[in-house]
Each structure stands twice: as C-alpha cells, then as structure tokens.
Design an enzyme around this catalytic site. Structure first.
Site, PDB file in Angstrom:
ATOM      1  CE  LYS A 154      -4.761   0.266   0.393  1.00 11.87           C
ATOM      2  NZ  LYS A 154      -5.276   0.230  -0.017  1.00 11.87           N
TER       3      LYS A 154
HETATM    4  P1  NAD Z   1     -13.236   7.716  -3.234  1.00  9.24           P
HETATM    5  O1  NAD Z   1     -12.036   8.695  -2.939  1.00  9.24           O
HETATM    6  O2  NAD Z   1     -13.116   7.586  -4.930  1.00  9.24           O
HETATM    7  O3  NAD Z   1     -14.191   7.870  -2.664  1.00  9.24           O
HETATM    8  C1  NAD Z   1     -14.229   7.906  -0.958  1.00  9.24           C
HETATM    9  C2  NAD Z   1     -15.674   8.500  -0.545  1.00  9.24           C
HETATM   10  O4  NAD Z   1     -15.612   8.287   0.742  1.00  9.24           O
HETATM   11  C3  NAD Z   1     -16.207   9.823  -1.359  1.00  9.24           C
HETATM   12  O5  NAD Z   1     -17.274   9.534  -1.540  1.00  9.24           O
HETATM   13  C4  NAD Z   1     -15.792  10.434  -0.010  1.00  9.24           C
HETATM   14  O6  NAD Z   1     -16.686  11.942  -0.216  1.00  9.24           O
HETATM   15  C5  NAD Z   1     -16.245  10.084   1.206  1.00  9.24           C
HETATM   16  N1  NAD Z   1     -15.711  10.246   2.658  1.00  9.24           N
HETATM   17  C6  NAD Z   1     -14.694  10.338   3.031  1.00  9.24           C
HETATM   18  N2  NAD Z   1     -14.409  10.759   4.632  1.00  9.24           N
HETATM   19  C7  NAD Z   1     -15.280  10.312   4.522  1.00  9.24           C
HETATM   20  C8  NAD Z   1     -15.616  10.034   5.998  1.00  9.24           C
HETATM   21  N3  NAD Z   1     -15.217  10.650   7.214  1.00  9.24           N
HETATM   22  N4  NAD Z   1     -17.701  10.116   6.515  1.00  9.24           N
HETATM   23  C9  NAD Z   1     -18.176   9.331   4.722  1.00  9.24           C
HETATM   24  N5  NAD Z   1     -17.778   9.557   4.371  1.00  9.24           N
HETATM   25  C10 NAD Z   1     -16.131  10.400   3.641  1.00  9.24           C
HETATM   26  O7  NAD Z   1     -12.465   6.626  -2.452  1.00  9.24           O
HETATM   27  P2  NAD Z   1     -12.413   5.066  -2.620  1.00  9.24           P
HETATM   28  O8  NAD Z   1     -11.501   4.191  -3.975  1.00  9.24           O
HETATM   29  O9  NAD Z   1     -14.095   4.568  -3.233  1.00  9.24           O
HETATM   30  O10 NAD Z   1     -12.801   3.944  -1.842  1.00  9.24           O
HETATM   31  C11 NAD Z   1     -13.065   3.535  -0.522  1.00  9.24           C
HETATM   32  C12 NAD Z   1     -12.547   2.437   0.146  1.00  9.24           C
HETATM   33  O11 NAD Z   1     -12.582   1.361  -0.549  1.00  9.24           O
HETATM   34  C13 NAD Z   1     -11.670   2.969   0.669  1.00  9.24           C
HETATM   35  O12 NAD Z   1     -11.602   2.000   2.107  1.00  9.24           O
HETATM   36  C14 NAD Z   1     -10.262   2.127   0.083  1.00  9.24           C
HETATM   37  O13 NAD Z   1      -9.620   1.365   0.462  1.00  9.24           O
HETATM   38  C15 NAD Z   1     -11.412   1.011  -0.400  1.00  9.24           C
HETATM   39  N6  NAD Z   1     -11.290  -0.053  -1.774  1.00  9.24           N
HETATM   40  C16 NAD Z   1     -10.937   0.829  -2.520  1.00  9.24           C
HETATM   41  C17 NAD Z   1     -10.852   0.174  -4.098  1.00  9.24           C
HETATM   42  C18 NAD Z   1     -10.849   0.660  -5.446  1.00  9.24           C
HETATM   43  O14 NAD Z   1     -10.513  -0.018  -6.362  1.00  9.24           O
HETATM   44  N7  NAD Z   1     -11.074   2.196  -5.486  1.00  9.24           N
HETATM   45  C19 NAD Z   1     -10.776  -1.311  -3.783  1.00  9.24           C
HETATM   46  C20 NAD Z   1     -10.242  -2.071  -2.754  1.00  9.24           C
HETATM   47  C21 NAD Z   1     -10.886  -0.962  -1.467  1.00  9.24           C
END
Ligand code: NAD
Length: 413
Positions: A105
C-alpha cells in the site's frame, strides 16, 4: 475497550485466524511485519510559488506469492501505521482471491482537495520518482485508492515510464486510452455486489427485499449503489465526507450521481432527509455498507447498528472492539479482504491484458470477476464452517495459510 492503531488492529484479526490454523510461532513475526517500508519526502512547488513538503510512503508487506500490489491513498490520515495496516490487508486479500500478487500500500499524508490539478500532478510525479526504485511491472504495481483515480495512475505511469521505458503494466486503474481495462473502474463496487449476492443466496434471501445504507459515495460506494439497485434492492441512505441523506422509500441513485457530478453536496439531494454519519450507521436498513474510510464502526457505535449484515466495502471499517459487539448481537460481517477484493481482481485482469497486449471485452471481465468473487465467498464460507468461526477469521485463515506455505516453499523462512 481502548481502540488499537490500525496496524495493531489488523494484527489482532491476523492472530485470531493464525491460532485457528495452528500457524507455527516463528511465522508470526514474519507475517505481522512488513518486508520493506519506504518513507520519502515529497517537496511540491505550489501554484503561488510557495513550497509544500509532504510525507509519502510505500509499504511492501509480503511478496511470497507475486509482485507487490496495492493502492495509493492521498489523505491526511495516511500515515505509516495506516499504510502498514492496509498493506498487510492486501497480502491476505490477494491470497484469498488467489491472484498472483503480494500485498502493498502507499500513501501521501496530504489533503488533496486543497490542491490544483497542476499541483496534484507535480506531487504525484515527485512521489513516483522517489519510490520508483521499488516499483515495476514484476516488482510492485500501484492502483487507485481514496482520493486517487485514473488520472493519477496516468501520471504515475508516465513518470515511471520516463525512467523504465513505456510500461503500462506498472500501474492499474489507468484511463482506458492508456491501457486501462473496461470494467476495472466499476470492479470493486461490482465485486461487492457479487459477494453480497452469494451471501444472500446462502441464506435464502432475495436481494430485492433488502434496504441498503452506503457510507462513502466515491468510486466504490457509487458503483456499488448503482449495481445493487439493478438487483431490485433499495438504497435508503447515502453519505460522503460532507454528510448524508436518508429516504425510507429509496434514493434515486442515478440522480445522486448526477447531483455529485454537477458539484453539488450530496446532503442537499432533494426528496431525502439530511442525516449525520452516526445516523447513517444507525439507520433502519438490512445491509450496512461502509465504503469510505477505516475505523467507522467501533465499540462506541456498534451497538447502534440495526442492519443484519455489514458489508465491508472500505478497508478496515470495523475495529476489533466493534467487531466483537456486532458478533455478540448476531450481526454478520462480510470482511474487507473478501468484500472489496473485486478491485485487486480487476487490477489483475488489467495487468494480464497489458502484459499480453490483448484486450478483453467488458463482458469477459465481468464474467471472470463474478466467477472469482463467488468462488472466494464459497471458500471463505467453507473455512468459517470448518473452524466454526466468523467469515473474517475464515477469510484470514485461507490467506495466511497460502502466504505461509508460499514463504516456506520459496525458502524465505
Ligand atoms: P474515493 O476517494 O473514490 O471515495 C471516498 C468516498 O468516501 C467519497 O465519497 C468521500 O466523500 C467519502 N468520505 C471521505 N471521508 C468520509 C467520512 N469521514 N465520512 C463519510 N464519507 C467520507 O475512494 P474509493 O476508491 O471509493 O475508496 C473507498 C474505500 O474503498 C477505501 O477504504 C478504499 O481503501 C477501499 N477500496 C477501494 C478500492 C478501489 O478500487 N478504489 C479497492 C478496494 C478497497
């Protein structure tokens, strides 16, 4: 209970599962610490001429099963401890879904919402060059995570390629025009739906009867919400960093996506009442889907959860204290290493296509994704039954066993 740091907490989950499989004691210190941790200074010239200096990290947890793989996060809380925890989760996740990668990561401790696009690009290029000696197509392959996206991956690919020669397979989650794979952007959210479908089948539940609450409306949350309504489920609550909305008769997810795309705050969506993050966690729903940041369901609020199942779309959204309370109350948890593994599985498909220089259709991508997610759920459920334990411990047990075996066979330990 005092909450642990993210890395300590992930190791609690590790140790609970390691005990179940009688992991030999000498393996504990190998598998609870990272192989390599790179911390770099990232100086960024801001548009007004000032200099900002931020800290960036790449943690490579274990590479016994293949090149290191894991996302890059831009967030003020992305410190070394958090990145370490997330790197170790990637090791168990890649092993669980049986893709030939290890776990890594990366992150920069920064609030990217305060940066212009030009500043973001300069920061991304500087960071990529600073960690480039540990990256590579067969060494370590970053991907998007919180606050990074296809554009950031394009800059990383360009910066790395300027040193190593054209290398599209050095990152995944790229734009389609630069070797990205149709289906990758939706893969994490879609994968969550495939896993929830498999869980519902096992319990004889019709997805169309479920009320779903989703925290986080970014890449993962918005794709998950858009896909789950296709199965007839109702999305009753949504939130993002600015707040949330609730509507018992169901939120129009497409309208919410258009609302966000137009730059408007989600909590001002018409036809729904405004709610706080705490109210979302506690709202009347069947499936609670944390899809934003970690540590949002803790010993302080787990007793308020009304859902029957928590689907961990985010990484490490439930702390060990919260997990115990949910278990005691009979709320099942579908763990992150299984639920959101569609992301890294989709990244694997993109990497394979880049290496073979042969592109798949989106239909093939989705079919292969579904098959792998359904198989991973079945293996996890079987392990949970075998050890008479939770899905989380079943999933970790599979991952740990595979990684320990690979480490031993390679003569690493
Ligand atoms: P992103 O940046 O696209 O979206 C994050 C979202 O969370 C946004 O809508 C943001 O406004 C919201 N957010 C941020 N802080 C917040 C808070 N305090 N309370 C409520 N909402 C909040 O990120 P993403 O890629 O969608 O990732 C989201 C989660 O999924 C993370 O934990 C990430 O590690 C996990 N994840 C992502 C992927 C991927 O392919 N992008 C893969 C596996 C896991």
């Amino acid at each position: 209970m005092t909450e642990l740091s993210a890395h300590q907490a992930v190791n609690v989950y590790f140790e609970e599962a390691a005990r179940l499989i009688d992991l030999e004691p000498s393996m504990y210190s190998v598998l609870t610490t990272a192989y390599r941790e790179v911390a770099v200074q990232v100086p960024v010239r801001l548009d007004d001429g000032d200099l900002m200096v931020v800290r960036g990290y790449r943690v490579q947890h274990n590479g016994a099963r293949g090149p290191y793989k894991g996302g890059i996060r831009y967030h003020p809380t992305a410190d070394l401890d958090e990145v370490r925890a997330l790197a170790s989760l990637m090791t168990w996740k890649t092993a669980l879904v049986d893709v030939p990668f290890g776990g890594a990561k990366g992150g920069i401790e920064v609030d990217p919402t305060k940066l212009s696009s030009a500043e973001l690009q300069r920061m991304t290029r500087r960071f990529t060059m600073a960690i480039s000696h540990v990256l590579g197509v067969y060494r370590d392959i970053p991907a998007p995570d919180v606050n990074t996206n296809a554009q950031v991956m394009a800059w990383m690919m360009d910066a790395f390629s300027s040193k190593a020669g054209y290398s599209p397979a050095c990152v995944t989650g790229k734009p389609l025009d630069l070797g990205g794979a149709p289906g990758r952007e939706a893969a994490t959210g879609r994968g969550c739906v495939y896993v929830l479908e498999a869980w519902a089948d096992r319990h004889g539940i019709d997805l169309a009867n479920l009320r779903v609450a989703v925290q986080g409306f970014g890449n993962v949350g918005s794709w998950f919400a858009a896909e789950i309504i296709e199965r007839g489920a109702k999305v009753v609550a949504l939130s993002d960093v600015r707040g949330g909305v609730f509507c018992g008769s169901g939120i129009d997810v497409h309208m919410a996506r258009a609302h966000i795309a137009a730059g408007r705050p989600l909590n001002e969506l018409s036809g729904a009442e405004q709610i706080t993050q705490d109210e979302l966690i506690a709202c009347a729903c069947d499936v609670l889907v944390p899809a934003a940041l970690g540590q949002v369901i803790t010993d302080a609020n787990a007793s308020t959860v009304q859902a029957r199942v928590v689907l961990e779309a985010a990484n490490y959204p439930v702390t060990p204290g919260g997990d115990k309370i949910l278990a005691d109350r009979g709320v099942e948890v579908i763990p992150d290493v299984l639920a959101n593994a569609g992301g890294v599985t989709g990244s694997y498909f993109e990497w394979v296509q880049n290496i073979q220089q042969f592109t798949w259709t989106e239909q093939r991508f989705n079919d292969e994704l579904k098959a792998r997610m359904v198989a991973a759920f079945a293996h996890t459920a079987a392990a949970a039954s075998k050890y008479d334990t939770s899905l989380r411990r079943g999933a970790f047990a599979i991952g740990i066993e595979r990684v320990a075996n690979a480490s031993k066979m390679r003569g690493y330990v």
